[in-house]
Write a protein that holds these residues in place. Structure first.
Motif, PDB file in Angstrom:
ATOM      1  N   ALA A   1       0.839  -1.190   0.000  1.00  0.00           N
ATOM      2  CA  ALA A   1       0.000   0.000   0.000  1.00  0.00           C
ATOM      3  C   ALA A   1       0.865   1.226   0.000  1.00  0.00           C
ATOM      4  O   ALA A   1       1.544   1.517   0.863  1.00  0.00           O
ATOM      5  CB  ALA A   1      -0.862  -0.005   1.247  1.00  0.00           C
ATOM      6  N   PRO A   2       0.919   1.983  -0.835  1.00  0.00           N
ATOM      7  CA  PRO A   2       2.069   2.800  -1.158  1.00  0.00           C
ATOM      8  C   PRO A   2       2.422   3.884  -0.185  1.00  0.00           C
ATOM      9  O   PRO A   2       2.823   3.674   0.922  1.00  0.00           O
ATOM     10  CB  PRO A   2       1.724   3.359  -2.527  1.00  0.00           C
ATOM     11  CG  PRO A   2       0.252   3.205  -2.625  1.00  0.00           C
ATOM     12  CD  PRO A   2      -0.174   2.135  -1.682  1.00  0.00           C
ATOM     13  N   ALA A   3       2.354   5.059  -0.651  1.00  0.00           N
ATOM     14  CA  ALA A   3       2.953   6.171   0.070  1.00  0.00           C
ATOM     15  C   ALA A   3       2.328   6.397   1.427  1.00  0.00           C
ATOM     16  O   ALA A   3       3.034   6.684   2.375  1.00  0.00           O
ATOM     17  CB  ALA A   3       2.813   7.432  -0.773  1.00  0.00           C
ATOM     18  N   ARG A   4       1.000   6.207   1.535  1.00  0.00           N
ATOM     19  CA  ARG A   4       0.343   6.515   2.797  1.00  0.00           C
ATOM     20  C   ARG A   4       0.818   5.595   3.901  1.00  0.00           C
ATOM     21  O   ARG A   4       1.092   6.039   5.009  1.00  0.00           O
ATOM     22  CB  ARG A   4      -1.183   6.389   2.640  1.00  0.00           C
ATOM     23  CG  ARG A   4      -1.945   6.887   3.857  1.00  0.00           C
ATOM     24  CD  ARG A   4      -3.423   7.030   3.537  1.00  0.00           C
ATOM     25  NE  ARG A   4      -4.010   5.747   3.177  1.00  0.00           N
ATOM     26  CZ  ARG A   4      -4.457   4.859   4.078  1.00  0.00           C
ATOM     27  NH1 ARG A   4      -4.363   5.124   5.349  1.00  0.00           N
ATOM     28  NH2 ARG A   4      -4.989   3.728   3.671  1.00  0.00           N
ATOM     29  N   ALA A   5       0.944   4.281   3.602  1.00  0.00           N
ATOM     30  CA  ALA A   5       1.421   3.340   4.615  1.00  0.00           C
ATOM     31  C   ALA A   5       2.848   3.677   5.039  1.00  0.00           C
ATOM     32  O   ALA A   5       3.185   3.638   6.222  1.00  0.00           O
ATOM     33  CB  ALA A   5       1.355   1.916   4.090  1.00  0.00           C
ATOM     34  N   ALA A   6       3.691   4.017   4.067  1.00  0.00           N
ATOM     35  CA  ALA A   6       5.072   4.374   4.394  1.00  0.00           C
ATOM     36  C   ALA A   6       5.115   5.631   5.246  1.00  0.00           C
ATOM     37  O   ALA A   6       5.888   5.725   6.209  1.00  0.00           O
ATOM     38  CB  ALA A   6       5.878   4.569   3.110  1.00  0.00           C
ATOM     39  N   THR A   7       4.261   6.601   4.906  1.00  0.00           N
ATOM     40  CA  THR A   7       4.225   7.835   5.683  1.00  0.00           C
ATOM     41  C   THR A   7       3.745   7.568   7.099  1.00  0.00           C
ATOM     42  O   THR A   7       4.294   8.102   8.072  1.00  0.00           O
ATOM     43  CB  THR A   7       3.311   8.867   4.999  1.00  0.00           C
ATOM     44  OG1 THR A   7       3.833   9.140   3.704  1.00  0.00           O
ATOM     45  CG2 THR A   7       3.249  10.157   5.805  1.00  0.00           C
ATOM     46  N   ASP A   8       2.712   6.744   7.232  1.00  0.00           N
ATOM     47  CA  ASP A   8       2.210   6.408   8.558  1.00  0.00           C
ATOM     48  C   ASP A   8       3.299   5.751   9.400  1.00  0.00           C
ATOM     49  O   ASP A   8       3.450   6.063  10.589  1.00  0.00           O
ATOM     50  CB  ASP A   8       1.010   5.459   8.439  1.00  0.00           C
ATOM     51  CG  ASP A   8      -0.230   6.154   7.903  1.00  0.00           C
ATOM     52  OD1 ASP A   8      -0.234   7.404   7.864  1.00  0.00           O
ATOM     53  OD2 ASP A   8      -1.174   5.451   7.517  1.00  0.00           O
ATOM     54  N   PHE A   9       4.048   4.834   8.798  1.00  0.00           N
ATOM     55  CA  PHE A   9       5.114   4.174   9.553  1.00  0.00           C
ATOM     56  C   PHE A   9       6.195   5.174   9.939  1.00  0.00           C
ATOM     57  O   PHE A   9       6.691   5.164  11.071  1.00  0.00           O
ATOM     58  CB  PHE A   9       5.724   3.030   8.739  1.00  0.00           C
ATOM     59  CG  PHE A   9       6.844   2.332   9.455  1.00  0.00           C
ATOM     60  CD1 PHE A   9       6.586   1.395  10.442  1.00  0.00           C
ATOM     61  CD2 PHE A   9       8.180   2.628   9.164  1.00  0.00           C
ATOM     62  CE1 PHE A   9       7.607   0.756  11.122  1.00  0.00           C
ATOM     63  CE2 PHE A   9       9.204   1.999   9.841  1.00  0.00           C
ATOM     64  CZ  PHE A   9       8.925   1.056  10.821  1.00  0.00           C
ATOM     65  N   ASP A  10       6.570   6.053   9.012  1.00  0.00           N
ATOM     66  CA  ASP A  10       7.592   7.050   9.320  1.00  0.00           C
ATOM     67  C   ASP A  10       7.155   7.941  10.477  1.00  0.00           C
ATOM     68  O   ASP A  10       7.964   8.273  11.357  1.00  0.00           O
ATOM     69  CB  ASP A  10       7.895   7.895   8.084  1.00  0.00           C
ATOM     70  CG  ASP A  10       8.670   7.118   7.023  1.00  0.00           C
ATOM     71  OD1 ASP A  10       9.251   6.072   7.366  1.00  0.00           O
ATOM     72  OD2 ASP A  10       8.680   7.556   5.858  1.00  0.00           O
TER      73      ASP A  10
END
Length: 327
Positions: free
Chosen positions: A23-32
């Motif tokens: 799940a692209p950018a949003r999942a990565a942003t949430d994790f960051d």
């Protein structure tokens, strides 16, 4: 020392993995964003910037960890099948050889902590096949993945903080801190919280090294048992014969009786001899499969259950320790 639950819904597994991996950018942003909170907490806990940078910079979740956590296979083994797997003849033979080769060190550690050395070797053998199978996951990313996942997030976040403390104290570096997918580390498979509480620098080199230093591995296991109530002058239990008219309601750890009472009820040693009676000792009867072997277990068995809350596991440790001792 094992963690996990079975989830039958394969679709749910796929979605959980996809949330972290695809799940692209949003999942990565949430994790960051979540990871920044971890960094802030680490700083509040006094973790050095060096360790924060080494362990947390560029950290990404491990989809395989989520997959393993969500989809552990559901299967049932009988007790005898379990023992055949974890206490095979080859492991007994190797356990005896390693016990002999480390005898002086084990005797010293056993005397220091009041733990009979065969139990130390048996735990070592069953946990990691004497250090051969310690897990191939980097502990910090694995713990971060499980903490972020949220299902047991609070628990694993605490373990992650303990892991960072271990790194900050210099016991190991982040790249070498390997373990299971759930974060159990080293040759005795301690979770980081157990490491902080029980790991020992027995060789005095300034590091508590449960990954590659046998003295520290053995002493850490012994310290765990001793701290949790191990009695160095008692057995774990023994195999017994049950009388045909025994009330099934007396089976299980919930019932504890003095050994004299069990003897009077007709419980005998496996060879048919009278059950030994030691003043003050109590035992409980376990009949794992409702047929086959039965056992009477003592306080040390309950201490083994604090290491791993599985009757099968604790029985296997006792049987392997007995096999190492009795040749």
């Amino acid at each position: 020392m094992r963690f996990g639950a079975t989830i039958r819904d394969g679709l749910f597994v796929a979605l959980a993995v996809a949330t972290l991996a695809a799940a692209p950018a949003r999942a990565a942003t949430d994790f960051d964003n979540w990871l920044q909170g971890v960094v802030a907490e680490a700083r509040q806990n006094g973790i050095s910037e060096r360790v924060i940078e080494q362990a947390l910079d560029d950290l990404t979740p491990i989809p395989r960890v989520i997959e393993l956590d969500r989809s552990q296979p559901e299967f049932t083994l009988t007790f005898e099948q379990y023992v055949q797997r974890v206490v095979p003849a080859g492991r007994i033979k190797r356990g005896r050889a390693l016990y002999d080769s480390h005898r002086d060190m084990l005797d010293e550690i056993g005397a220091a902590y009041g733990v009979q050395p065969p139990y130390i070797v048996a735990l070592w053998g069953i946990e990691t096949d004497f250090g051969r199978l310690t897990g191939g996951f980097e502990v910090v990313p694995a713990l971060a993945t499980l903490a972020y996942d949220g299902r047991r997030g609070e628990y694993f976040r605490g373990e992650l903080m303990h892991a960072l403390t271990i790194l900050d104290e210099g016991h190991i570096d982040a790249d070498s801190m390997s373990g299971s997918w759930a974060g159990a580390m080293g040759q005795c498979q301690f979770m980081p919280s157990s490491f902080v509480k029980y790991a020992v620098d027995f060789d005095g080199d300034g590091r508590r090294d449960i990954w590659s230093t046998p003295a520290d591995v053995f002493a850490s296991a012994a310290n765990y048992l001793a701290s949790e109530g191990w009695k160095g002058d008692e057995r774990w239990g023994r195999q017994v014969r049950l009388p045909a008219d025994l009330d099934d309601g007396l089976l299980g750890l919930e019932t504890r009786k003095p050994l004299a009472e069990w003897r009077d009820l007709g419980v005998r040693r496996a060879d048919g001899g009278p059950l030994p009676v030691v003043a003050g000792m109590e035992g409980s009867l376990l009949w794992p499969d409702g047929d086959g072997r039965a056992f009477i277990v003592y306080d040390n068995f309950r201490t083994l259950l604090r290491w791993n809350r599985s009757n099968y596991f604790a029985l296997a440790v006792g049987l392997l320790a007995d096999a190492i001792t009795n040749r």
